[in-house]
Design an enzyme around this catalytic site. Structure first.
Site: not given
Ligand code: DX5
Ligand code: ZN
Length: 234
Positions: A12, A37, A183
């Site tokens: 991310s 991400h 996540d």
């Protein structure tokens, strides 16, 4: 039988250096990332504000890796087309952020992207039951969305197992493959248990970008995943 897919690491960029995002994306893909991400926050659905489709479009030329857009926004429909045009490959949204979940999933696929549904820690998985045929991805939040660097919520492991069972049953009955992504709070220490619980895509922000050597972290994560796979095969 488990229909887990090959493991995909999705760093991310929420925890990357925003002043050097193009380089960060390039470096983390060179280090072995499978997906990028991309956390979109609107300061309404979640109490934080990040970036939109223009930044996605600016990053697109920096990598061939799939861009995995996670929309943490109210009314996601109005952003779908912009992100598809910006080069997103997967787009996922929170079902409680749109009145017509089925329509939003169709909209994403009509734009040529893979569609995903995101579940906050307290949101029941039953939301997926009537839209299975429109899902390419199920994303379970293992923290409350809004910030990077939070601690993994342990109950997520049980929830992953339940989601795994639902997906496996679906595939066994002839349904299309659906990725199961996790996540929040994923790190080298807990990734094996997360894999064992059924995940096949792993978002990690702070665990990767807060370290100097991205490759060392991603390699270590893959080693842990391989250990979990070897154990479940034994
Ligand atoms: C949280 C975001 C996550 C976050 C993960 O709202 O959806 O993608 O960046 O960060 P870490 O891995 O630091 O928990
Ligand atoms: Zn995310």
């Amino acid at each position: 039988m488990s229909h887990k897919q090959a493991a995909r690491i999705a760093p991310s960029i929420l925890s990357a250096d925003f002043a050097r995002l193009g380089d960060e994306v390039k470096n983390v893909v060179d280090a072995g990332a499978d997906w990028i991400h991309f956390d979109v926050m609107d300061n309404h659905y979640v109490p934080n504000l990040t970036f939109g489709a223009m930044i996605c479009s600016a990053l697109r030329p920096h990598t061939d890796a799939p861009i995995d857009v996670h929309l943490m926004v109210e009314s996601p429909d109005s952003l779908v087309e912009a992100f598809a045009k910006a080069g997103a490959n997967l787009i996922s949204f929170h079902p409680d952020a749109t009145p017509h979940v089925d329509r939003t999933l169709s909209l994403i696929r009509d734009q040529g992207c893979k569609a995903g549904l995101v579940f906050n820690p307290a949101m029941p998985l039953e939301w997926m039951d009537h839209v299975m045929d429109k899902l390419d991805l199920v994303l379970l939040m293992s923290v409350n969305p809004g910030y990077g660097g939070q601690k993994f919520i342990p109950h997520s492991l049980e929830k992953l197992q339940t989601a795994r069972q639902k997906i496996d049953r679906w595939v066994e009955n002839g349904g299309q493959p659906i990725s199961l992504e996790i996540d929040g709070g994923v790190n080298i220490q807990n990734i094996a248990s997360i894999r064992a619980a059924g995940a096949d895509a792993f978002v990690a922000g702070s665990a990767i970008f807060n370290q100097p050597d991205y490759k060392a972290v991603i390699d270590a994560m893959r080693t842990e995943i391989a250990k979990a796979d070897a154990q479940s095969a034994a």
